[in-house]
Write an enzyme that holds these catalytic residues in place. Sequence first.
Site, PDB file in Angstrom:
ATOM      1  CG  HIS A 176      72.937  34.814  37.347  1.00  0.00           C
ATOM      2  ND1 HIS A 176      73.969  34.679  36.156  1.00  0.00           N
ATOM      3  CD2 HIS A 176      73.649  35.416  37.990  1.00  0.00           C
ATOM      4  CE1 HIS A 176      74.907  35.033  36.617  1.00  0.00           C
ATOM      5  NE2 HIS A 176      74.930  35.388  37.867  1.00  0.00           N
TER       6      HIS A 176
ATOM      7  CG  ASP B 183      87.033  29.034  43.309  1.00  0.00           C
ATOM      8  OD1 ASP B 183      86.158  29.519  42.755  1.00  0.00           O
ATOM      9  OD2 ASP B 183      87.162  27.908  44.199  1.00  0.00           O
TER      10      ASP B 183
END
Length: 629
Positions: free
Chosen positions: A310, A388
């Site tokens: 990342h 989410d």
Amino acid sequence: MKRPTESPERDPSTLSNYYNFSLNKTDISLKINWTNQALRGLVEFSLQNKVAGVSQFVLDSSFVNVHKVWLNGEPVEDFKIAERQEPLGSALTIKPKQDIPDSGDNLLQIEFETTEDCTALQWLSPEQTAGKKTPYLFSQCQAIHARSLFPCFDTPAVKSKYNITIQSDHPVVSSGNKAEDEKACPGVFDKEDTTAQVYKFVQSIPIPSYLFAIASGDLSSASIGPRSLVYSEPSKLDSCQYEFEADTENFIKTAESIVFPYDWKTFNVLVLPPSFPYGGMENPNITFATPTLISGDRQNVDVIAHELAHSWSGNLVTNCSWEHFWLNEGWTVYLERRIVGALHGEPHRHFSAIVGWKDLENAVANFGKTNEKYTQLIVDLKDQQDPDDAFSTVPYEKGSTFLFYLENLLGGKSVFDPFIPYYFTKFKGKSLDSYQFKDALYEYFTDHKDVLDSIDWNSWFFAPGLPPKPDFDTSIADVCYQLSNRWVETLSDSKKMDDYAKDFSSKDIESWTSTQAVVFLNSVADEFEKSSVNTQEAVKALNKVYSFASSSNAEVISRWYRLAGNAKLESEYTKLADWLGTVGRMKFVRPGFRTLKSVDAKLAQETFKKNKGFYHPICRALVEKDLKA
Ligand code: BES
Ligand code: ZN
């Protein structure tokens, strides 16, 4: 393809008017109040107008109190927090008396305080920590929780450098390197408190708000490589160091050879208490990791490779909104597996992809027809859906499958590989959408235009469900399937546990990695589900022979409970319930509750009630929804 008129596309998951400004720098000072469980802070944005005549700032906020606001040193009286709009929070509108100056930098300062409803923070009592003596605090801002920590442009489309000052009675880590110059940060609370220490960090690479992070507690550190430390509570430090010290630097060097040199100077890891809701979180300079990685056998280090990757995909080159989340996670999984392949051989890369493909199949099946839209590579969040809720393995696995497909289609690694540094250099420091990714391919592979034209872009981007299955090298997985087949072939309604057990031995899996055990368990679970035979005795025998239930690896344990639940093995229900009180990683908690609910709904409810205080607010909310569904 329905391409939007502007790229990068607007982020629908923010209430802010971020598109009117460019943000140069953020200074944030926080004071941790352990008694009230709140952070008090001052955030200072240096920003410029992008368009003329902007009359107000609109920022994201969620359950934060705003005390005072200044623009260019002058108090602004007219600010208000609008009514809450679930799930995005409350817009904070700041209206200066005159229009915001068009030329030069403007300084917007906001004094604020978090509340007990803050979704980004979990406060642990001393009893909830390993040492039992010191309280603990940690944040988790991705995807849209930074707004509950401080008012901000809470969108991955906006990036900023940071100076971070944190005052705490206990050691602190944050998403930057330690400040060399103590005067670098303003530290507005320095004078007020004599007992608390002040910790200063600098993030000199522009980062989006979701990468802001803070943790404080009884933290100690040890080296896991020339540019890497691991932090944990003191009693766990040795085992954390052992888990990561052999691989971390090799991962960094390998990633550098695939993309380009690591820009962030240090790569440190914080191992959190068990309620940390994710496997890992790529907070810059301080990856947060679940303690379920610490299994004593270094078998979960691929999560570290993932969070490290990342540092390029996500942290340097960022999705412009959560609709294009696959650009973060698909690329990261792709790079993670390239690292594994480079270090351990291509069959290991494929083996990892086989496990991922299985997870993708399960995710697609779980979303089913009702939530099919969440199985698209590019998801639609324009109706104010909660990112989410859309979160799943789909962007990870469909995304990495897409990149693997492109690699092969364009001529294999030797042709595809130079595109990797090209892409990451081109978008370094920027946030982009999937159309810009496509443009970059056309731009780079001018000689392969016909190949790119042959791609069904519309299906890859927008079709729900599974993409075409790649050809995997199954050499490492084959032994797992073979053993699974032997079990399936021996199924019979007339057999008892010992009849099964006598034909198998713990030696069958002696030399396996835990991931091979996972592949075996997944395969057995699938096949047993299809079988018309009652598999209960066979499942009992499986555990008798291989002792999966007492594995030290949470990946294995969670698959075991799925199998046990499917076979209605009552003896395992309370063990599953007890285990759910010890792990907070959602990857295990949510399927665990799903299994428990399917066999004993009452026990599932009781278990949730009992452990509610242990779970992280994000996890608590999702399990609550799952149990109601
Ligand atoms: N960035 C994610 C975690 C995340 C995603 C947090 C979305 C909040 C919202 C992190 O990099 C991640 O993907 N973690 C995985 C590990 C990985 C090896 C697939 C996890 O937590 O399981
Ligand atoms: Zn990730």
